[in-house]
Motif scaffolding. Sequence first.
Motif, PDB file in Angstrom:
ATOM      1  N   THR A   1       3.820   6.664   2.465  1.00  0.00           N
ATOM      2  CA  THR A   1       4.711   5.271   2.208  1.00  0.00           C
ATOM      3  C   THR A   1       5.692   5.426   3.267  1.00  0.00           C
ATOM      4  N   TYR A   2       6.590   6.417   3.412  1.00  0.00           N
ATOM      5  CA  TYR A   2       7.975   6.602   4.124  1.00  0.00           C
ATOM      6  C   TYR A   2       7.236   6.295   5.615  1.00  0.00           C
ATOM      7  N   TYR A   3       6.309   6.954   5.965  1.00  0.00           N
ATOM      8  CA  TYR A   3       5.566   6.582   7.255  1.00  0.00           C
ATOM      9  C   TYR A   3       5.015   5.191   7.591  1.00  0.00           C
ATOM     10  N   LYS A   4       4.558   4.441   6.581  1.00  0.00           N
ATOM     11  CA  LYS A   4       4.203   3.266   6.553  1.00  0.00           C
ATOM     12  C   LYS A   4       5.678   2.373   6.975  1.00  0.00           C
ATOM     13  N   LEU A   5       6.465   2.233   6.283  1.00  0.00           N
ATOM     14  CA  LEU A   5       7.870   1.762   6.362  1.00  0.00           C
ATOM     15  C   LEU A   5       8.293   1.764   7.596  1.00  0.00           C
ATOM     16  N   LEU A   6       8.230   3.030   8.259  1.00  0.00           N
ATOM     17  CA  LEU A   6       8.687   3.294   9.466  1.00  0.00           C
ATOM     18  C   LEU A   6       8.071   2.494  10.545  1.00  0.00           C
TER      19      LEU A   6
ATOM     20  N   ARG B   1      -4.586  13.014   2.630  1.00  0.00           N
ATOM     21  CA  ARG B   1      -4.934  12.543   4.022  1.00  0.00           C
ATOM     22  C   ARG B   1      -3.567  11.776   4.618  1.00  0.00           C
ATOM     23  N   PRO B   2      -3.125  12.380   5.619  1.00  0.00           N
ATOM     24  CA  PRO B   2      -1.947  11.326   6.525  1.00  0.00           C
ATOM     25  C   PRO B   2      -2.372   9.928   6.602  1.00  0.00           C
ATOM     26  N   TYR B   3      -1.315   9.225   6.777  1.00  0.00           N
ATOM     27  CA  TYR B   3      -1.426   7.734   6.725  1.00  0.00           C
ATOM     28  C   TYR B   3      -2.542   7.335   7.850  1.00  0.00           C
ATOM     29  N   MET B   4      -2.397   7.797   8.969  1.00  0.00           N
ATOM     30  CA  MET B   4      -3.147   7.431  10.077  1.00  0.00           C
ATOM     31  C   MET B   4      -4.558   7.524   9.753  1.00  0.00           C
ATOM     32  N   MET B   5      -4.978   8.658   8.967  1.00  0.00           N
ATOM     33  CA  MET B   5      -6.286   9.020   8.631  1.00  0.00           C
ATOM     34  C   MET B   5      -7.050   8.368   7.646  1.00  0.00           C
ATOM     35  N   ILE B   6      -6.438   7.227   7.022  1.00  0.00           N
ATOM     36  CA  ILE B   6      -6.507   6.217   6.085  1.00  0.00           C
ATOM     37  C   ILE B   6      -6.794   4.910   6.627  1.00  0.00           C
ATOM     38  N   PRO B   7      -7.875   4.357   6.340  1.00  0.00           N
ATOM     39  CA  PRO B   7      -7.929   3.019   6.911  1.00  0.00           C
ATOM     40  C   PRO B   7      -6.873   2.357   6.220  1.00  0.00           C
ATOM     41  N   ILE B   8      -6.230   1.233   6.943  1.00  0.00           N
ATOM     42  CA  ILE B   8      -4.933   0.578   6.756  1.00  0.00           C
ATOM     43  C   ILE B   8      -5.277  -0.233   5.652  1.00  0.00           C
TER      44      ILE B   8
ATOM     45  N   PHE C   1      14.850  -3.400  -1.939  1.00  0.00           N
ATOM     46  CA  PHE C   1      13.481  -3.301  -2.091  1.00  0.00           C
ATOM     47  C   PHE C   1      13.048  -2.242  -2.886  1.00  0.00           C
ATOM     48  N   ILE C   2      11.935  -2.633  -3.791  1.00  0.00           N
ATOM     49  CA  ILE C   2      11.302  -1.483  -4.544  1.00  0.00           C
ATOM     50  C   ILE C   2       9.819  -1.665  -3.879  1.00  0.00           C
ATOM     51  N   VAL C   3       9.316  -0.590  -3.556  1.00  0.00           N
ATOM     52  CA  VAL C   3       8.025  -0.447  -2.868  1.00  0.00           C
ATOM     53  C   VAL C   3       7.016   0.418  -3.662  1.00  0.00           C
ATOM     54  N   TYR C   4       5.875   0.002  -3.615  1.00  0.00           N
ATOM     55  CA  TYR C   4       4.761   0.869  -4.065  1.00  0.00           C
ATOM     56  C   TYR C   4       3.360   0.687  -3.220  1.00  0.00           C
ATOM     57  N   MET C   5       3.179   1.723  -2.555  1.00  0.00           N
ATOM     58  CA  MET C   5       1.722   1.662  -1.695  1.00  0.00           C
ATOM     59  C   MET C   5       0.590   2.235  -2.469  1.00  0.00           C
ATOM     60  N   GLY C   6      -0.320   1.204  -2.728  1.00  0.00           N
ATOM     61  CA  GLY C   6      -1.735   1.635  -3.390  1.00  0.00           C
ATOM     62  C   GLY C   6      -2.609   2.280  -2.402  1.00  0.00           C
ATOM     63  N   LEU C   7      -3.499   3.109  -3.397  1.00  0.00           N
ATOM     64  CA  LEU C   7      -4.638   3.849  -2.379  1.00  0.00           C
ATOM     65  C   LEU C   7      -6.062   3.208  -3.064  1.00  0.00           C
ATOM     66  N   LEU C   8      -6.518   2.374  -2.325  1.00  0.00           N
ATOM     67  CA  LEU C   8      -7.781   1.611  -3.026  1.00  0.00           C
ATOM     68  C   LEU C   8      -9.032   2.362  -3.097  1.00  0.00           C
TER      69      LEU C   8
ATOM     70  N   ALA D   1      10.144  15.412  10.191  1.00  0.00           N
ATOM     71  CA  ALA D   1       9.066  15.326  11.558  1.00  0.00           C
ATOM     72  C   ALA D   1       8.797  13.927  11.790  1.00  0.00           C
ATOM     73  N   ILE D   2       8.378  13.270  10.814  1.00  0.00           N
ATOM     74  CA  ILE D   2       7.925  11.591  10.907  1.00  0.00           C
ATOM     75  C   ILE D   2       9.167  11.422  11.587  1.00  0.00           C
ATOM     76  N   SER D   3      10.346  11.236  11.038  1.00  0.00           N
ATOM     77  CA  SER D   3      11.804  10.654  11.169  1.00  0.00           C
ATOM     78  C   SER D   3      12.120  10.708  12.957  1.00  0.00           C
ATOM     79  N   GLU D   4      11.980  12.238  13.258  1.00  0.00           N
ATOM     80  CA  GLU D   4      12.334  12.790  14.627  1.00  0.00           C
ATOM     81  C   GLU D   4      11.252  12.029  15.618  1.00  0.00           C
TER      82      GLU D   4
END
Length: 160
Positions: free
Chosen positions: A20-25, A137-144, A123-130, A55-58
């Motif tokens: 979720t942090y990665y997606k927001l970035l 898995r890392p964000y980029m390894m899951i279909p958007i 904001f109050i966010v929630y990211m689902g995983l359908l 690591a993601i922030s950097e």
Amino acid sequence: MVKVAYITLLGRSPWAVVNTYYKLLTRGGKAERIYVFTEERYKHNLPKVVSAIRAISEAYNLHPKIETEVVPDYGFFVADRKFRELFSKLEREGYRMGLDITSGRKALVAAAIVQIKEFPVSFIVYMGLLDTEFPDRPYMMIPIHLQPIKNFLGDESEGD
């Protein structure tokens, strides 16, 4: 320039916090301070979550101050007090606050959300995983399209 504090709740899934942090970035989000709250039973995941957020922030040339807070299991009274103290401090210091509840357990989620009646949460966010085929898995390894995100306060939401 607006200062941003990002508060995230760690429950069973460290990946939910990190993804979720990665997606927001990727959408342009930037926080000067990040707070990771968890219950006692999940505190063993804090080092790897903090390391991943750093690591993601950097990678985005960001260097937020990252702090953690551990509350007792089912400690909603303690969590309520800790969130109220944090939100009050951040408001005094002029921070815009955002909250990620994706991985949070009920006691932490309820204690954090109730703060919006007194404090300016942006904001109050929630990211689902359908599809549960992709839980660790890392964000980029899951279909958007399998990772919709919802801002319950209105802007920048995807899906419903």
